[in-house]
Design an enzyme around this catalytic site. Structure first.
Site, PDB file in Angstrom:
ATOM      1  N   HIS A 165       7.921 -25.743 -13.203  1.00 38.12           N
ATOM      2  CA  HIS A 165       9.355 -25.656 -12.977  1.00 38.12           C
ATOM      3  C   HIS A 165       9.869 -26.977 -12.409  1.00 38.12           C
ATOM      4  CE1 HIS A 165       8.952 -21.713 -14.196  1.00 38.12           C
ATOM      5  NE2 HIS A 165       9.316 -21.027 -13.141  1.00 38.12           N
ATOM      6  N   ARG A 452       2.944 -17.683 -20.619  1.00 39.11           N
ATOM      7  CA  ARG A 452       4.185 -16.948 -20.384  1.00 39.11           C
ATOM      8  C   ARG A 452       5.102 -17.081 -21.587  1.00 39.11           C
ATOM      9  NH1 ARG A 452       9.286 -17.084 -16.288  1.00 39.11           N
ATOM     10  NH2 ARG A 452       9.457 -19.240 -16.931  1.00 39.11           N
ATOM     11  N   GLU A 562      12.782  -9.297 -13.572  1.00 33.71           N
ATOM     12  CA  GLU A 562      13.603 -10.360 -13.003  1.00 33.71           C
ATOM     13  C   GLU A 562      15.005  -9.920 -12.597  1.00 33.71           C
ATOM     14  OE1 GLU A 562      12.642 -14.392 -14.881  1.00 33.71           O
ATOM     15  OE2 GLU A 562      12.122 -13.003 -16.479  1.00 33.71           O
ATOM     16  N   ASP A 599      15.740 -15.455 -10.980  1.00 35.20           N
ATOM     17  CA  ASP A 599      16.723 -14.828 -11.856  1.00 35.20           C
ATOM     18  C   ASP A 599      17.360 -13.598 -11.230  1.00 35.20           C
ATOM     19  OD1 ASP A 599      17.042 -16.156 -14.566  1.00 35.20           O
ATOM     20  OD2 ASP A 599      14.880 -16.197 -14.320  1.00 35.20           O
ATOM     21  N   ARG A 637       8.273 -17.002  -6.545  1.00 34.86           N
ATOM     22  CA  ARG A 637       9.186 -17.676  -5.625  1.00 34.86           C
ATOM     23  C   ARG A 637       9.403 -19.131  -6.032  1.00 34.86           C
ATOM     24  NH1 ARG A 637      10.152 -15.531  -0.587  1.00 34.86           N
ATOM     25  NH2 ARG A 637       9.045 -13.624  -0.043  1.00 34.86           N
ATOM     26  N   ARG A 769      19.211 -21.467 -16.735  1.00 35.44           N
ATOM     27  CA  ARG A 769      18.063 -21.143 -15.901  1.00 35.44           C
ATOM     28  C   ARG A 769      18.450 -21.219 -14.421  1.00 35.44           C
ATOM     29  NH1 ARG A 769      13.446 -20.387 -18.302  1.00 35.44           N
ATOM     30  NH2 ARG A 769      13.158 -21.027 -20.465  1.00 35.44           N
TER      31      ARG A 769
END
Length: 968
Positions: A165, A452, A562, A599, A637, A769
């Site tokens: 990320h 994923r 989410e 999310d 997280r 996002r």
């Protein structure tokens, strides 16, 4: 002044747990170190830019004056100075303040590491308990038997998963230089140095500061997933691989302190995973070949690191006494060498084997291990060079290569047992024990790669199959029809996937991924995570695809819940799965579920999401208990508060009691990797916090909150969610305001990650996002996703006469307290004056100005309500937060100029995008030198003025992110 000086008073801070004297010492040291690095940087800056250095001095002084006075006139003077800079000067000035912020962060990290070390030595106290103190508390306060604690700890595993990320704005090249500065600062303070050594240390600091300044801080291209994987693996090479066995030795000592034996050899306190190269959710650059590359790369790293350890063992284990079993193995190695006509273990390592004999059996046996590791690397290199080779089969086919750690671990165990039997216990429990533990934790894969993908992609792939076979459209079936079809196929024997299936590129990627996974070593793969999971069929769809593509054994399938609706439906979905006999048998009593903080916060607001996440953990654990399934919760997280970020120890202990039972997985994202594992002391501290927190949460969970607290929290969550959505989803002005006042549309220029900012190219806030959503609000110092809706929730309770109840909840409920402590920290980092500056300069539609004022009113109301509940007169007014307050005050004069420069850049770039002629925006008297033109044209083929403005904008975004540590 030394941190290690004894405290004259012994007084303790209320929350932080550090003595007031130690806090004063830390504050003095932080100021001293900040001055040292700032003066060192300004000296370097003056050397290269003597004329501009005076302007930087003046700008910094004006920024300090404004931050202290909050005067409009001081702000106007600062803004005027910055507006007078030429485009090339703006680049250098923004870069200077960005560098100063990064250097300030180095001072903070250095002080933090020293506090942690002092705490371990017992010289200062901290609120977060080390594992040693947790063990003592569990025995002396909770009354647990030491042997029960030992048993629980031996079964405990914390999974830390490094994700791709993109929230780390700073380049790796600079992070490494800052790391060297941090090490030099540590030597400067913690070692007795001669005058010569002190000067050498200061010279090293100056050298690294200059190196950082002369390095381009902008990534000129987007990193590939392979780049992200390589950067993630550096933490294993530099701190984690060597640091883990040292940490485990400290656990052994802590166990000894309560009369227990050391950890057994099969204990695995930590497992490490990664998403870099496996997270294809909305990232078109993560292809099947990408996943193959990063798996091979991680295995090569593991083999290389292990080879280094084995070579050290070869030189250390020179003993001749050994068990008959080990001697027999040594004779086999010697005989094989003789049969090959060489007294060598490989043709590539001839320099040391000639000195080995049968009287050095450990060395002979380990030389064979090293040779097989080298052969393993040769096979992996061959696979890397030939993309069509099946990696799992290649390792399996070569008898000299290791396909996994099983044989290697058995050999090391043989050496260990031989030393123990021969009476060389201390030798066995020295470096060899460390290597055994490294192999147990990291295997020959280093970190397991999770895969994923978004649930809709699997639905589309199965729909393509059913449509082609004439069975109907899977997408159009209801949940009952889907479940019936999936279970029939899973229990049936005929293949489902036709070899001639026509596929869109998206479907081909999904099926190609499963086929590639079947060709990779299974021990390199972790879980298959389904983002945006909604139903039970989402899980079975992935199980079926694994079966059809020949994956044996199958990966564990982990649904990721989410949105708030998905969190609320999670219990129903898992109950439906557990109730199915086929699936229940398939999971063999183990299930993992992931819950998404990012999310859910974007969907419902931080407060409502926090409560939704709290409740879903309880419900998932309860339904698992009903079916006798061990549930491991995977916490997705982020580093920011808006994405669920919180200190590791408090984040674990504030979870619902009874939901952590010896296992937990947590994502480690973006800049958090550097903060938690960039330095050896930080890595130890991170592992210590997780170990102690999970142990306490397992053996001595907090008490269940009273029903009245729960009902109050549920009511607040509903009110908060409604208020949040009324602004973000229902107010027609919001989207335009968001895109106007923040640099959300410009974030892609930073090239901080391989993944696009949106899951799909079209859409609005819903498809954006969570990371750019939070990042954009952080840039303007507003942090709206964290606090929006909280004020309405608090006021509804206060108006209902429940203020004392809220204050009781804050004092006595850790979940509630941590939530509001984090909220207070975010408010302290916010600055309404900066928000107003952005609004005034960037929101061009007059109708939106009133909207901004409405949000600022909500902001102030929320802050006041929060302070009332916390019984604080002002932000960070408690003694325990004095150190944090000083940190923010020191950063503020560095951040303010960057905000002003960012606004100027955004105005100019948006004017150009709107059709304004570039030449009209260039000052008429601006005649850049060749050096200035070169500075503005780095890595860009566009107009130098435009390129220079873009560079300044990117640098301001990076600098503000560093200044606020992405904590919005």
């Amino acid at each position: 002044m030394s941190l290690m000086s004894p405290s004259p008073s012994g007084a303790m801070g209320q929350n932080l747990g550090i003595s007031s004297y130690a806090i004063e010492v830390n504050q003095a040291l932080l100021k001293e170190d900040d001055d040292l690095l700032r003066q060192t940087f300004l000296s370097v800056f003056r050397q290269h830019h003597p004329q501009l250095a005076n302007k930087v001095d003046v700008i910094f002084a004006l920024a300090q004056a404004w931050c202290m006075s909050e005067s409009d006139s001081d702000f106007e003077m600062l803004e005027k100075r910055l507006d007078a800079l030429t485009p090339d000067e703006s680049i250098l000035v923004s870069s200077a303040f960005s560098q100063l912020l990064n250097l300030h962060n180095v001072t903070e990290e250095s002080i933090t590491a020293r506090v942690e070390k002092a705490a371990r030595l017992g010289e200062v106290e901290q609120a977060t308990r080390s594992t040693n103190k947790s063990l003592q508390r569990l025995v002396n306060v909770k009354g647990l038997k030491p042997e029960d604690i030992h048993s629980a700890l031996c079964k405990q595993t914390v999974g830390l998963v490094f994700t791709a990320h993109p929230t780390q704005a700073t380049r790796q090249s600079l992070l490494k230089k800052y790391g060297e500065i941090r090490h030099a600062m540590d030597r400067l303070h913690n070692t007795r140095l001669s005058n010569y050594e002190r000067l050498e240390c200061l010279d090293e600091i100056r050298s690294q500061v200059q190196g950082a300044w002369r390095t381009d801080e902008i990534r000129r291209r987007k990193p590939s997933p392979q780049d992200e994987s390589r950067e993630g693996l550096t933490y294993f090479h530099e701190t984690i691989y060597s640091g883990l066995p040292v940490f485990l030795r400290r656990i052994d000592t802590a166990l000894k302190n309560i009369g227990q034996p050391m950890l057994p050899l099969n204990a695995k306190l930590f497992s490490f995973g990664a998403w870099m190269g496996g997270d294809r959710d909305g990232n078109p650059f993560v292809t099947p070949d990408t996943t193959r590359d990063v798996v091979i790369g991680a295995r090569l790293s593991a083999a290389t690191l292990l080879t280094e350890q084995v070579e050290k063992l070869m030189y250390e284990l020179s003993m001749w006494r050994a068990t008959p079993e080990l001697k027999a193995r040594a004779q086999q190695v010697q005989a094989r060498h003789a049969a090959e006509g060489e007294f060598l273990e490989t043709k590539k390592n001839t320099y040391d084997v000639v000195f080995m004999s049968i009287n050095e059996p450990y060395r002979l046996v380990l030389s064979d291990v090293r040779a097989r590791l080298q052969r393993t690397k040769d096979v992996l290199h061959h696979c890397l060079e030939h993309a069509s080779v099946n990696v799992a089969e290649a390792l399996e086919a070569d008898p000299e290569a290791y396909r996994d750690e099983t044989e290697l671990l058995a050999t090391l165990h043989m050496c260990y047992d031989s030393l123990i039997s021969s009476g060389d216990i201390h030798i066995a429990n020295s470096h060899l024990l460390d290597v055994l533990r490294q192999v147990r934790t990291f295997g020959l894969y280093l970190c397991k790669l999770d895969i994923r993908q978004e649930s809709v992609k699997h639905t589309e792939a199965i729909d393509a199959i059913t449509s082609y076979l004439g069975l109907g459209s899977y997408k159009e079936w209801n949940e009952e029809q889907r479940m019936e079809f999936l279970l029939n196929e899973l229990t049936g024997k005929r293949p489902l996937l036709p070899p001639d299936l026509p596929m869109t590129p998206e479907v081909a990627d999904v099926i190609g991924t499963f086929r590639m996974l079947a060709q990779l070593p299974n021990d390199s793969l972790g879980a298959y995570i389904i983002s945006m999971s909604h139903t039970a069929s989402d899980v079975l769809a992935v199980v079926l695809m694994q079966k059809e593509c020949g994956m044996t054994p199958m990966l564990q399938v982990v649904p990721l819940f989410e949105t708030l609706d998905d969190l609320n439906y999670a219990e129903t979905a898992m109950r439906q799965l557990f109730a199915n006999p086929w699936y229940f048998a398939h999971i063999n009593g183990q299930q993992e579920c992931m819950i998404g903080y990012s999310d859910s916060g974007k969907d419902a607001g931080r407060l409502a999401a926090a409560w939704g996440l709290y409740e879903v953990q309880e419900r998932l654990t309860q339904v698992a208990d009903e079916f006798g399934v061990h549930m491991t919760l995977f916490h997705g997280r982020g580093g920011t508060v808006g994405r669920g970020g919180a200190p590791a120890h408090l984040a674990v202990l504030s979870q619902p009691p009874g939901t952590i039972r010896g296992t937990i997985r947590v994502t480690v994202q973006g800049e958090v990797m550097e903060q938690q594992f960039g330095e050896q002391e930080s890595a130890f501290h991170t592992m210590d916090l997780y170990t102690s927190a999970v142990l306490e949460a397992t053996l001595a969970p907090t008490e269940q909150p009273p029903k009245e607290w729960r009902q109050t929290m549920a009511d607040m969550a509903r009110t908060s969610c409604d208020a949040y959505r009324a602004v973000v989803r229902e107010d027609s002005r919001f989207v335009n305001f968001f895109h106007s006042i923040t640099p959300v549309n410009e974030l892609g220029r930073m090239n901080i990650g391989s993944r696009p900012a949106k899951r799909r190219s079209h859409g609005s806030i819903d498809t954006l996002r969570a990371i750019p959503w939070i990042f954009a609000w952080t840039q303007v110092r507003f942090h709206l996703p964290v606090w929006l809706g909280v004020g309405e929730a608090l006021n509804s309770m206060i108006d209902a006469g429940k203020l004392e109840l809220l204050q009781d909840m804050f004092t006595n409920w850790m979940f509630f307290r941590v939530t509001f402590d984090m909220l207070e920290m975010v408010f302290a980092k916010a600055d309404p004056r900066v928000v107003k500056m952005y609004e005034k300069a960037l929101v061009v539609e007059p109708g939106l100005h009133g909207f901004g004022d409405e949000l600022l009113t909500k902001f102030h109301d929320t802050e006041q309500s929060m302070l009332t509940v916390m019984k604080h007169s002002r932000l960070l007014s408690s003694s325990s937060t004095a150190f944090l307050q000083q940190k923010l005050q020191l950063r503020a004069p560095y951040v303010a100029p960057l905000n002003i420069l960012q606004v100027s850049c955004l105005k100019t770039l948006r004017a150009i995008e709107a059709g304004k002629n570039v030449d009209e925006l260039v000052p008429a008297d601006y005649k850049p030198s060749e050096k200035a033109l070169a500075l503005m044209s780095r890595g860009a083929s566009k107009h130098p003025f435009v390129a220079g403005i873009e560079d300044t904008l990117i640098i301001t975004m990076k600098g503000i992110a560093s200044g606020l540590k992405n904590t919005g």
